[in-house]
Design a protein around this motif. Sequence first.
Motif, PDB file in Angstrom:
ATOM      1  N   VAL A 329      32.112 -35.710  26.983  1.00 47.92           N
ATOM      2  CA  VAL A 329      31.950 -37.069  26.482  1.00 47.92           C
ATOM      3  C   VAL A 329      31.288 -36.984  25.112  1.00 47.92           C
ATOM      4  N   THR A 330      31.992 -37.447  24.095  1.00 49.11           N
ATOM      5  CA  THR A 330      31.396 -37.559  22.764  1.00 49.11           C
ATOM      6  C   THR A 330      30.739 -38.924  22.672  1.00 49.11           C
ATOM      7  N   VAL A 331      29.420 -38.933  22.528  1.00 49.56           N
ATOM      8  CA  VAL A 331      28.692 -40.202  22.485  1.00 49.56           C
ATOM      9  C   VAL A 331      28.933 -40.881  21.146  1.00 49.56           C
ATOM     10  N   ARG A 332      29.432 -42.115  21.188  1.00 52.42           N
ATOM     11  CA  ARG A 332      29.770 -42.855  19.981  1.00 52.42           C
ATOM     12  C   ARG A 332      28.520 -43.436  19.318  1.00 52.42           C
ATOM     13  N   PRO A 339      22.032 -51.479  23.277  1.00 52.40           N
ATOM     14  CA  PRO A 339      21.464 -50.566  24.285  1.00 52.40           C
ATOM     15  C   PRO A 339      22.344 -49.335  24.472  1.00 52.40           C
ATOM     16  N   ARG A 340      21.700 -48.241  24.808  1.00 51.13           N
ATOM     17  CA  ARG A 340      22.417 -46.996  25.051  1.00 51.13           C
ATOM     18  C   ARG A 340      23.242 -47.112  26.321  1.00 51.13           C
ATOM     19  N   GLY A 341      24.495 -46.689  26.264  1.00 47.09           N
ATOM     20  CA  GLY A 341      25.339 -46.718  27.452  1.00 47.09           C
ATOM     21  C   GLY A 341      24.860 -45.741  28.506  1.00 47.09           C
ATOM     22  N   LYS A 342      25.199 -46.019  29.753  1.00 50.77           N
ATOM     23  CA  LYS A 342      24.838 -45.149  30.860  1.00 50.77           C
ATOM     24  C   LYS A 342      26.105 -44.612  31.513  1.00 50.77           C
ATOM     25  N   GLY A 343      26.054 -43.368  31.908  1.00 48.49           N
ATOM     26  CA  GLY A 343      27.207 -42.805  32.602  1.00 48.49           C
ATOM     27  C   GLY A 343      27.413 -41.354  32.255  1.00 48.49           C
ATOM     28  N   LEU A 397      33.882 -58.465  32.174  1.00 48.41           N
ATOM     29  CA  LEU A 397      33.717 -57.085  31.729  1.00 48.41           C
ATOM     30  C   LEU A 397      35.014 -56.602  31.083  1.00 48.41           C
ATOM     31  N   LYS A 398      34.905 -55.983  29.925  1.00 48.63           N
ATOM     32  CA  LYS A 398      36.067 -55.423  29.236  1.00 48.63           C
ATOM     33  C   LYS A 398      35.926 -53.916  29.165  1.00 48.63           C
ATOM     34  N   VAL A 399      36.887 -53.201  29.737  1.00 45.47           N
ATOM     35  CA  VAL A 399      36.780 -51.748  29.802  1.00 45.47           C
ATOM     36  C   VAL A 399      36.724 -51.142  28.406  1.00 45.47           C
ATOM     37  N   GLY A 400      37.436 -51.725  27.441  1.00 44.73           N
ATOM     38  CA  GLY A 400      37.393 -51.206  26.081  1.00 44.73           C
ATOM     39  C   GLY A 400      36.008 -51.274  25.476  1.00 44.73           C
ATOM     40  N   ASP A 401      35.287 -52.373  25.739  1.00 41.99           N
ATOM     41  CA  ASP A 401      33.923 -52.515  25.222  1.00 41.99           C
ATOM     42  C   ASP A 401      33.012 -51.449  25.826  1.00 41.99           C
ATOM     43  N   HIS A 402      33.170 -51.214  27.105  1.00 43.21           N
ATOM     44  CA  HIS A 402      32.313 -50.223  27.781  1.00 43.21           C
ATOM     45  C   HIS A 402      32.665 -48.806  27.343  1.00 43.21           C
ATOM     46  N   LEU A 403      33.936 -48.529  27.094  1.00 44.62           N
ATOM     47  CA  LEU A 403      34.307 -47.226  26.541  1.00 44.62           C
ATOM     48  C   LEU A 403      33.694 -47.030  25.166  1.00 44.62           C
ATOM     49  N   ASP A 407      29.622 -46.556  28.423  1.00 42.68           N
ATOM     50  CA  ASP A 407      28.831 -47.248  29.443  1.00 42.68           C
ATOM     51  C   ASP A 407      29.608 -47.400  30.746  1.00 42.68           C
ATOM     52  N   ALA A 408      29.958 -46.280  31.352  1.00 41.44           N
ATOM     53  CA  ALA A 408      30.701 -46.322  32.608  1.00 41.44           C
ATOM     54  C   ALA A 408      29.873 -46.941  33.734  1.00 41.44           C
TER      55      ALA A 408
END
Length: 437
Positions: A329-332, A339-343, A397-403, A407-408
């Motif tokens: 996972v390359t952190v964007r 906030p920092r994504g979690k996953g 919830l939008k999967v694109g936003d979480h990607l 933020d899984a």
Amino acid sequence: MTLPSLEDPRALLRHLYDVAVQRALPLHNTAAHLPQPPKGRTLVLGAGKAGGAMAHAVEALWPQDAPLSGLVVTRYGHTPPRPSGVHERIEVVEAAHPVPDAAGLAAAQRILALTQGLTGDDLVLCLISGGGSSLLTLPCEGLTLADKQRINRQLLESGAHIGEMNTVRKHLSRIKGGRLAAACAPARVVTLTISDVPGDDVSVIASGPTVADATTCADALDILRRYGIEVPPAVRARLERAELETPKPGDPRLARCETHLIATPQQSLEAAAAAARSLGLRAYILSDEIEGESREVGKVHAALARSAALGRSSFEAPCVILSGGETTVTVRPRAPDQPRGKGGRAGEFCMGLAQALGGQPGVWALAADTDGIDGMEDNAGAVVTPDTLARSAALGLKVGDHLARNDAYGFFEPLGDLVATGPTHTNVNDFRAILVR
């Protein structure tokens, strides 16, 4: 035990995951690889997320009248209860993963100190599993623990694959890359290892503390440059002068070393495939060596699943498509106020898969880490269903936003689709199962 059916896809996928984990548990795999007690003493040293369970297995199987002592370090919360009737002869301590801490440093110092005074009559039994790179941390001269923590964190977020990360770790350590085995000479060293790396390269597992290392300081420098990771100038100079080289193949200090793989990702995938077939499903194993960006690997798996669901594939439904390996996972980059994504890898794979499937009917999936921890969270992974996108849209919830923010956890937790197992006490890395019904 009642076996799941095709009518309950979630339970079926979780059953396959549990079978895969069960196949890799140390107590089931250790006996065949244990050497005979030596003329001298037996010292057990080890590190990894399976370390506690491996130590308990050795205690249970080692002759009660034969001397046995040692020290093993595992991740916080990953020491299982000792089996009934098994007495403590190997000390198990805990430390941080994936970013090292002072407890891991202290454990590595103690482990290296225990090698002093060994003789040719002694046996060192090394128990190595995934996670050992962080748990067994002993920075080279000129590098502080804070330096190692920063470098480790940057490597984890860079998208570097495990071989690259561990090449750097070996050359910035006083215990990895064969150095622990060299310190044990002239004793015999037998390493029992559980593989969590693509290709089962024992020099990569936990950065190979007891295995000769073919990589070089120049390789480490190249990786640091490629990913823009800085090290203190004095340490960089030592790398450039090749002063931090690891023991290489043919090093006489490693002449009495041997390594045995006691559990591998492929074995776990084969166990899951056999379980699926026993339920009347066709099972296809793609590979146990899949690497690459988690979300992109998810898209490729989605294409395979969709073609099977539409009858356009050599994978004939109903079937299960299985794979393993270690994705990245390359952190964007994110805004300062975001906030920092979690996953972790499994969750990121599931988001990429769900997005690419686009609600394809008849396809369910589970991806989870076999150690029970996806990244640094409290879940092992996640589940994808045909209505994942519809249910997430209903919640806004939008999967694109979480990607976009990695933020899984934040995507799957409101859906109730996290897979939570707790520590499993083993680690053969990523497990992925896609059910096409």
